[in-house]
Scaffold this motif. Structure first.
Motif, PDB file in Angstrom:
ATOM      1  N   UNK A 141     106.456  -5.345   1.470  1.00  0.00           N
ATOM      2  CA  UNK A 141     106.926  -4.395   0.456  1.00  0.00           C
ATOM      3  C   UNK A 141     106.006  -3.176   0.357  1.00  0.00           C
ATOM      4  N   UNK A 142     104.709  -3.407   0.576  1.00  0.00           N
ATOM      5  CA  UNK A 142     103.747  -2.312   0.467  1.00  0.00           C
ATOM      6  C   UNK A 142     103.712  -1.439   1.703  1.00  0.00           C
ATOM      7  N   UNK A 143     104.070  -1.968   2.850  1.00  0.00           N
ATOM      8  CA  UNK A 143     104.028  -1.205   4.089  1.00  0.00           C
ATOM      9  C   UNK A 143     103.878  -2.118   5.277  1.00  0.00           C
ATOM     10  N   UNK A 144     103.816  -1.518   6.455  1.00  0.00           N
ATOM     11  CA  UNK A 144     103.702  -2.297   7.679  1.00  0.00           C
ATOM     12  C   UNK A 144     102.296  -2.868   7.802  1.00  0.00           C
ATOM     13  N   UNK A 145     102.144  -4.198   7.836  1.00  0.00           N
ATOM     14  CA  UNK A 145     100.795  -4.788   7.922  1.00  0.00           C
ATOM     15  C   UNK A 145     100.150  -4.480   9.263  1.00  0.00           C
ATOM     16  N   UNK A 146      98.898  -4.014   9.272  1.00  0.00           N
ATOM     17  CA  UNK A 146      98.205  -3.781  10.550  1.00  0.00           C
ATOM     18  C   UNK A 146      97.734  -5.087  11.160  1.00  0.00           C
ATOM     19  N   UNK A 147      97.335  -5.026  12.425  1.00  0.00           N
ATOM     20  CA  UNK A 147      96.893  -6.226  13.132  1.00  0.00           C
ATOM     21  C   UNK A 147      95.475  -6.637  12.782  1.00  0.00           C
ATOM     22  N   UNK A 148      94.723  -5.751  12.079  1.00  0.00           N
ATOM     23  CA  UNK A 148      93.325  -6.069  11.768  1.00  0.00           C
ATOM     24  C   UNK A 148      93.142  -6.594  10.358  1.00  0.00           C
ATOM     25  N   UNK A 149      94.233  -6.963   9.674  1.00  0.00           N
ATOM     26  CA  UNK A 149      94.159  -7.566   8.344  1.00  0.00           C
ATOM     27  C   UNK A 149      94.492  -9.054   8.473  1.00  0.00           C
ATOM     28  N   UNK A 150      93.528  -9.911   8.161  1.00  0.00           N
ATOM     29  CA  UNK A 150      93.679 -11.349   8.332  1.00  0.00           C
ATOM     30  C   UNK A 150      93.763 -12.024   6.965  1.00  0.00           C
ATOM     31  N   UNK A 151      94.635 -13.011   6.861  1.00  0.00           N
ATOM     32  CA  UNK A 151      94.872 -13.728   5.612  1.00  0.00           C
ATOM     33  C   UNK A 151      94.367 -15.159   5.761  1.00  0.00           C
ATOM     34  N   UNK A 152      93.623 -15.622   4.749  1.00  0.00           N
ATOM     35  CA  UNK A 152      93.126 -16.997   4.735  1.00  0.00           C
ATOM     36  C   UNK A 152      93.387 -17.588   3.357  1.00  0.00           C
ATOM     37  N   UNK A 153      94.147 -18.669   3.304  1.00  0.00           N
ATOM     38  CA  UNK A 153      94.399 -19.365   2.041  1.00  0.00           C
ATOM     39  C   UNK A 153      93.481 -20.580   1.984  1.00  0.00           C
ATOM     40  N   UNK A 154      92.362 -20.422   1.303  1.00  0.00           N
ATOM     41  CA  UNK A 154      91.323 -21.438   1.239  1.00  0.00           C
ATOM     42  C   UNK A 154      90.543 -21.270  -0.054  1.00  0.00           C
ATOM     43  N   UNK A 155      90.049 -22.390  -0.594  1.00  0.00           N
ATOM     44  CA  UNK A 155      89.266 -22.335  -1.824  1.00  0.00           C
ATOM     45  C   UNK A 155      87.844 -22.863  -1.644  1.00  0.00           C
ATOM     46  N   UNK A 156      87.556 -23.570  -0.585  1.00  0.00           N
ATOM     47  CA  UNK A 156      86.216 -24.093  -0.351  1.00  0.00           C
ATOM     48  C   UNK A 156      85.328 -23.052   0.307  1.00  0.00           C
TER      49      UNK A 156
END
Length: 459
Positions: A141-156
């Motif tokens: 929705x915000x725009x085209x995600x670049x390839x250098x943005x990494x997502x990590x779903x972690x709490x530890x």
């Protein structure tokens, strides 16, 4: 096996006690002490952050101050000029920035926009509140995600540091610090000890690696940042994201900044495609109206180095009940009472039997004394039901004896009024020194007493 040690922490202010007590002696709140385990695990059982390279580490040896070399710190400039202004010119490498605000105000949206806008930096966005799919939907929705943005779903934190060692990001965003937990502490995520420990580990990582870290923090029902007060002391910058969820405008304000001014603010507009930067706040803070209305005055104010004009709205009406009401939104109520007393004593206006309601348009909170004259003009305009010309503005402080006092940086205020097409401005005569009054498209009224302003406006 080491004996488990526990202590009691106040969940409101973070004060510590060896035993449970009903009322916190630090903040005065009742029933806020909770028992937490503070015994650490053995140091060799859990991995923590270890820098890959030791080239950034400085030997802990004392040096004379004169021998310490200083070079201007390189800052990471983002495409968000509002954020750059608030931070003092950009993101300082190795800094830790804490941003807090109401739920749903747009903290995660702002941070994800920053992550997506950095095309040349490798960004790691760690989320403990949302899934990868939810973040992906928002990023689309915000725009085209670049390839250098990494997502990590972690709490530890230990698992996060393992991924950091492999990825080597140039910017780390944590959403939020209250969801993280460290294996060194046995209490639950969000507790006082966990927040303090996780922040300490991330702070060590930021300083030793030179990687800037953004922390998103929760706030309490009183509007303060949740967690121990030491959290705000540990970080380098504290940002407050303010605004009403039912309104479109958001304000990013600095409450602490080790690398710049704390008086700057950024203004955004919440849209369906994300947060839009508002480069000229004067145009949105002044309502467009076809006819002049009573009770409205325009004041020139400053936030840091940024001048803009705001609309002051007042409503004065006879008190229906025995005690007149005094209500203000965005303006100090005690200062409002002081200005009403000045108008009654020095101006002769009978406001003691009137209800007075004051509002700063746009949801701003203004502490600049330079809008005192605009407040007085707005109140008297509503009291006499006489409109102030829409091309007139004010920039002066009002003293207790009714004198018009000078304010700082009057040249910037006048220039902003000229740029927006105002024809007249009232200032103190003590601001005239060194000011060019002739070659201007705006007429400058220099006054020394409140009576001079009132006679010029209302005859």
């Amino acid at each position: 096996m080491a004996k488990i040690k526990t202590s009691y922490f106040c969940q409101n202010c973070g004060a510590q006690s060896a035993k449970w007590i009903g009322r916190c002696p630090a903040c005065g709140e009742w029933n806020t002490y909770v028992e937490e385990v503070i015994q650490r695990e053995e140091a060799n059982t859990v991995a923590t952050w270890k820098p890959v390279s030791t080239s950034r580490q400085v030997a802990a040896k004392p040096k004379p101050l004169a021998e310490i070399s200083y070079q201007e710190e390189h800052r990471i400039e983002t495409s968000d000029q509002e954020l750059n202004r608030v931070l003092g010119g950009g993101i300082v490498p190795g800094s830790m920035i804490l941003i807090g605000g109401e739920p749903g105000i747009g903290k995660s949206t702002l941070m994800l926009q920053i992550a997506l806008s950095l095309k040349n930096q490798r960004v790691l966005y760690v989320s403990g509140e949302e899934s990868e799919l939810q973040i992906k939907m928002r990023a689309e929705r915000l725009g085209t995600p670049p390839n250098n943005c990494f997502i990590l779903t972690e709490t530890g934190t230990q698992n996060i540091f393992k991924q950091i060692e492999q990825l080597q990001p140039e910017l780390l965003i944590v959403d939020s610090i209250q969801t993280l937990h460290s294996s060194f502490i046995e209490s639950g995520a969000g507790s006082i000890s966990q927040v303090r420990e996780c922040t300490a580990e991330l702070l060590k990582y930021a300083k030793e690696s030179g990687t800037p870290v953004f922390l998103i923090g929760h706030i309490t029902k009183e509007g303060n940042l949740a967690g121990p007060k030491i959290l705000e002391h540990m970080v380098d910058t504290v940002l407050q994201f303010e605004g009403d969820r039912h309104m479109t405008y958001r304000i990013l304000r600095t409450t602490k900044n080790r690398f710049g001014s704390t008086s700057e603010l950024g203004i955004y507009e919440m849209q369906g495609s994300g947060l839009r930067q508002v480069s000229n706040p004067s145009e949105i803070l002044i309502s467009q109206r076809e006819e002049n209305l009573s009770g409205i005055a325009i004041g020139a104010t400053l936030e840091g180095n940024r001048p803009f004009l705001i609309e002051v709205q007042s409503l004065v009406s006879p008190a229906t009940y025995g005690t007149p009401q005094r209500s203000s939104t965005g303006f100090d109520a005690k200062r409002l009472n002081m200005l009403l007393a000045v108008l009654e004593k020095r101006g002769g206006f009978k406001l003691g039997t009137q209800d007075v309601f004051l509002n700063i348009a746009g949801g701003l909170k203004v502490e600049d004394p330079a809008i005192d004259l605009a407040v007085c003009g707005s109140i008297l305009s509503s009291f006499d039901d006489l409109a102030i010309p829409s091309t007139t503005c004010f920039a002066a402080e009002v003293g207790l004896s009714g004198e018009i006092r000078a304010v700082n940086r009057i040249e910037n205020r006048i220039s902003e009024a000229e740029k927006l097409g105002f024809k007249e401005i009232y200032i103190s005569k003590f601001n005239v020194k060194g000011l060019d009054l002739k070659n201007r498209s705006i007429k400058i009224h220099t006054v020394s007493k409140l009576e001079e302003v009132l006679s010029g406006l209302f005859g």
